[in-house]
Design a protein around this motif. Structure first.
Motif, PDB file in Angstrom:
ATOM      1  N   ALA A   1       3.982  20.685 -15.419  1.00 16.68           N
ATOM      2  CA  ALA A   1       3.084  21.460 -16.038  1.00 16.68           C
ATOM      3  C   ALA A   1       2.761  21.308 -17.612  1.00 16.68           C
ATOM      4  O   ALA A   1       1.430  21.257 -17.807  1.00 16.68           O
ATOM      5  CB  ALA A   1       3.722  23.051 -15.987  1.00 16.68           C
ATOM      6  N   ASP A   2       3.889  21.106 -18.372  1.00 14.11           N
ATOM      7  CA  ASP A   2       3.258  20.566 -19.989  1.00 14.11           C
ATOM      8  C   ASP A   2       2.553  19.431 -19.727  1.00 14.11           C
ATOM      9  O   ASP A   2       1.641  19.346 -20.288  1.00 14.11           O
ATOM     10  CB  ASP A   2       4.556  20.371 -20.626  1.00 14.11           C
ATOM     11  CG  ASP A   2       5.429  21.720 -20.781  1.00 14.11           C
ATOM     12  OD1 ASP A   2       4.828  22.813 -20.675  1.00 14.11           O
ATOM     13  OD2 ASP A   2       6.574  21.443 -21.058  1.00 14.11           O
ATOM     14  N   LEU A   3       2.840  18.390 -18.861  1.00 17.46           N
ATOM     15  CA  LEU A   3       2.150  16.970 -18.946  1.00 17.46           C
ATOM     16  C   LEU A   3       0.666  17.466 -18.273  1.00 17.46           C
ATOM     17  O   LEU A   3      -0.416  16.798 -18.884  1.00 17.46           O
ATOM     18  CB  LEU A   3       2.795  16.158 -17.999  1.00 17.46           C
ATOM     19  CG  LEU A   3       2.256  14.631 -18.187  1.00 17.46           C
ATOM     20  CD1 LEU A   3       2.117  14.365 -19.549  1.00 17.46           C
ATOM     21  CD2 LEU A   3       3.075  13.927 -17.481  1.00 17.46           C
ATOM     22  N   VAL A   4       0.443  18.458 -17.326  1.00 16.83           N
ATOM     23  CA  VAL A   4      -0.707  18.792 -17.069  1.00 16.83           C
ATOM     24  C   VAL A   4      -1.702  19.314 -18.070  1.00 16.83           C
ATOM     25  O   VAL A   4      -2.771  18.943 -18.266  1.00 16.83           O
ATOM     26  CB  VAL A   4      -0.961  19.481 -15.716  1.00 16.83           C
ATOM     27  CG1 VAL A   4      -2.132  20.123 -15.352  1.00 16.83           C
ATOM     28  CG2 VAL A   4      -0.383  18.780 -14.365  1.00 16.83           C
ATOM     29  N   ALA A   5      -1.018  20.315 -18.688  1.00 14.79           N
ATOM     30  CA  ALA A   5      -1.722  21.103 -20.094  1.00 14.79           C
ATOM     31  C   ALA A   5      -2.033  19.967 -20.946  1.00 14.79           C
ATOM     32  O   ALA A   5      -3.278  20.223 -21.544  1.00 14.79           O
ATOM     33  CB  ALA A   5      -0.779  22.145 -20.418  1.00 14.79           C
ATOM     34  N   ALA A   6      -1.138  18.991 -21.264  1.00  8.28           N
ATOM     35  CA  ALA A   6      -1.595  17.984 -22.312  1.00  8.28           C
ATOM     36  C   ALA A   6      -2.880  17.310 -21.832  1.00  8.28           C
ATOM     37  O   ALA A   6      -3.772  16.936 -22.786  1.00  8.28           O
ATOM     38  CB  ALA A   6      -0.725  17.105 -22.576  1.00  8.28           C
ATOM     39  N   LEU A   7      -3.010  16.889 -20.652  1.00  9.73           N
ATOM     40  CA  LEU A   7      -4.200  16.242 -20.033  1.00  9.73           C
ATOM     41  C   LEU A   7      -5.431  16.863 -20.079  1.00  9.73           C
ATOM     42  O   LEU A   7      -6.353  16.474 -20.528  1.00  9.73           O
ATOM     43  CB  LEU A   7      -3.808  15.591 -18.785  1.00  9.73           C
ATOM     44  CG  LEU A   7      -2.989  14.520 -18.783  1.00  9.73           C
ATOM     45  CD1 LEU A   7      -2.678  14.114 -17.435  1.00  9.73           C
ATOM     46  CD2 LEU A   7      -3.079  13.107 -19.281  1.00  9.73           C
ATOM     47  N   CYS A   8      -5.076  18.374 -19.763  1.00 12.30           N
ATOM     48  CA  CYS A   8      -6.428  19.141 -19.897  1.00 12.30           C
ATOM     49  C   CYS A   8      -6.914  19.526 -21.407  1.00 12.30           C
ATOM     50  O   CYS A   8      -8.002  19.702 -21.634  1.00 12.30           O
ATOM     51  CB  CYS A   8      -5.972  20.628 -19.381  1.00 12.30           C
ATOM     52  SG  CYS A   8      -5.765  20.437 -17.632  1.00 12.30           S
ATOM     53  N   ALA A   9      -5.807  19.457 -22.515  1.00 12.06           N
ATOM     54  CA  ALA A   9      -6.077  19.598 -23.725  1.00 12.06           C
ATOM     55  C   ALA A   9      -6.797  18.357 -24.478  1.00 12.06           C
ATOM     56  O   ALA A   9      -7.617  18.572 -25.180  1.00 12.06           O
ATOM     57  CB  ALA A   9      -4.940  20.127 -24.425  1.00 12.06           C
TER      58      ALA A   9
ATOM     59  N   SER B   1     -12.296  18.688 -16.892  1.00 11.23           N
ATOM     60  CA  SER B   1     -11.059  18.115 -16.656  1.00 11.23           C
ATOM     61  C   SER B   1     -10.526  18.198 -15.301  1.00 11.23           C
ATOM     62  O   SER B   1     -10.616  19.120 -14.775  1.00 11.23           O
ATOM     63  CB  SER B   1      -9.750  18.278 -17.586  1.00 11.23           C
ATOM     64  OG  SER B   1      -8.865  17.809 -17.097  1.00 11.23           O
ATOM     65  N   ILE B   2     -10.243  17.080 -14.453  1.00 13.59           N
ATOM     66  CA  ILE B   2      -9.731  17.143 -13.138  1.00 13.59           C
ATOM     67  C   ILE B   2      -8.244  16.341 -13.411  1.00 13.59           C
ATOM     68  O   ILE B   2      -8.340  15.322 -14.020  1.00 13.59           O
ATOM     69  CB  ILE B   2     -10.686  16.396 -12.252  1.00 13.59           C
ATOM     70  CG1 ILE B   2     -11.997  17.164 -11.846  1.00 13.59           C
ATOM     71  CG2 ILE B   2      -9.888  16.329 -10.989  1.00 13.59           C
ATOM     72  CD1 ILE B   2     -12.912  15.757 -11.485  1.00 13.59           C
ATOM     73  N   VAL B   3      -7.222  16.899 -12.962  1.00 16.01           N
ATOM     74  CA  VAL B   3      -5.819  16.345 -12.931  1.00 16.01           C
ATOM     75  C   VAL B   3      -5.495  16.578 -11.382  1.00 16.01           C
ATOM     76  O   VAL B   3      -5.260  17.532 -10.807  1.00 16.01           O
ATOM     77  CB  VAL B   3      -4.955  17.178 -13.825  1.00 16.01           C
ATOM     78  CG1 VAL B   3      -3.509  16.393 -13.445  1.00 16.01           C
ATOM     79  CG2 VAL B   3      -5.546  17.505 -15.229  1.00 16.01           C
ATOM     80  N   ASN B   4      -5.073  15.185 -10.656  1.00 11.37           N
ATOM     81  CA  ASN B   4      -4.710  15.168  -9.498  1.00 11.37           C
ATOM     82  C   ASN B   4      -3.237  14.941  -9.687  1.00 11.37           C
ATOM     83  O   ASN B   4      -2.624  14.237 -10.405  1.00 11.37           O
ATOM     84  CB  ASN B   4      -5.207  13.790  -8.628  1.00 11.37           C
ATOM     85  CG  ASN B   4      -6.973  13.966  -8.567  1.00 11.37           C
ATOM     86  OD1 ASN B   4      -7.283  15.309  -8.366  1.00 11.37           O
ATOM     87  ND2 ASN B   4      -7.479  13.050  -8.621  1.00 11.37           N
ATOM     88  N   ILE B   5      -2.507  15.558  -8.739  1.00 11.64           N
ATOM     89  CA  ILE B   5      -1.090  15.787  -8.535  1.00 11.64           C
ATOM     90  C   ILE B   5      -0.614  14.437  -7.718  1.00 11.64           C
ATOM     91  O   ILE B   5      -0.830  14.688  -6.469  1.00 11.64           O
ATOM     92  CB  ILE B   5      -0.272  16.829  -8.375  1.00 11.64           C
ATOM     93  CG1 ILE B   5      -0.681  17.896  -9.480  1.00 11.64           C
ATOM     94  CG2 ILE B   5       1.254  16.502  -8.367  1.00 11.64           C
ATOM     95  CD1 ILE B   5      -0.659  17.387 -10.892  1.00 11.64           C
ATOM     96  N   GLY B   6      -0.262  13.138  -8.081  1.00 10.71           N
ATOM     97  CA  GLY B   6       0.169  12.169  -7.242  1.00 10.71           C
ATOM     98  C   GLY B   6       1.777  12.227  -7.063  1.00 10.71           C
ATOM     99  O   GLY B   6       2.434  13.237  -6.718  1.00 10.71           O
TER     100      GLY B   6
END
Length: 245
Positions: free
Chosen positions: A219-227, A137-142
């Motif tokens: 952070a909760d949203l990033v974790a959800a996308l990772c999961a 997973s990659i999550v970019n913070i825009g």
């Protein structure tokens, strides 16, 4: 889960620190990063189990490439990359001369080019992760300003809008082994935004949630996308509904 590794750039304060702590709670080993706050990074290493700290100026291409190598040397693998580090300089949108070419280049280097370089350097390790488990997973913070004509400056908003588009292009290029998404926050309560009383009042008065975000909300949203093992190519706006107004 205990052996999965996440690199979170810009993770010694604000949103990045909240993401790092959340991913540790989810069972990840976290590689922390910052440009200058090495002392804070080393203190967080003592706080977070099995974490490591890596110092690099992401405006320097060589340093950005070396960051991934440093993480792989420390941990031997990489499963998640969170491109959180960014540069924001407040410039009134009407003051065109203040948005100099040098500032444009500086923000593009950090907000757009560096995340792309990190993805390119991390691709092989992320694909190796997917070969033995779920998709990496990659999550970019825009930013919400990458989706509407707002933001601390025109160069900042444009650099993040480009990052949003790159997120979708990478999702097409790297799937199914690597999922790529972005979170686009509005105003977040950090030490930097504490000096922006006008923006704080906008969120309290106009957004449906009547407040800016806390770092933990993002952070909760990033974790959800990772999961999640399916979602890719999404730009998730997290601005308390201000975009609806």
């Amino acid at each position: 889960m205990s052996e999965r590794v996440a690199l979170v750039t810009g993770s010694t304060s604000g949103i990045g620190a909240a993401i790092a702590r959340r991913l540790v709670r989810d069972g990840y080993v976290v590689a922390l990063h910052s440009r200058s706050s090495a002392e804070v990074g080393r203190a967080m290493v003592r706080e977070l189990k099995n974490a490591s700290y890596h110092q690099a100026d992401l405006g320097d291409e060589t340093a950005a490439r070396g960051l991934v190598a440093s993480v792989l040397e420390a941990h031997g693998r990489l499963d998640v990359l969170v491109n959180n580090a960014g540069l924001s300089i407040r410039i009134p949108h009407t003051d065109l001369k203040a948005a100099t070419p040098a500032l444009w280049r500086q923000m593009l280097d950090v907000n757009l080019i560096a995340p792309f370089v990190l993805v390119a350097e991390a691709e092989a390790a992320l694909r190796a992760s997917a070969a033995s488990g779920p998709a990496a997973s990659i999550v970019n913070i825009g930013t919400h300003a990458g989706s509407r004509p707002k933001g601390s400056s025109i160069p900042y908003a444009a650099s993040k809008a480009a990052l949003h588009h790159v997120t979708k292009l990478l999702a097409l290029s790297l799937g199914p082994d690597i999922r790529v998404n972005a979170v686009a926050p509005g105003l977040v309560e950090t030490p930097m935004t504490a000096n922006w009383p006008d923006m704080l009042e906008t969120w309290r008065a106009k957004s449906p949630m009547k407040r800016p975000a806390k770092p933990e909300d993002i952070a909760d949203l990033v974790a959800a996308l990772c999961a999640n093992d399916y979602v890719t190519g999404e730009i998730v706006i997290a601005d308390g509904g201000l975009n609806l107004t």
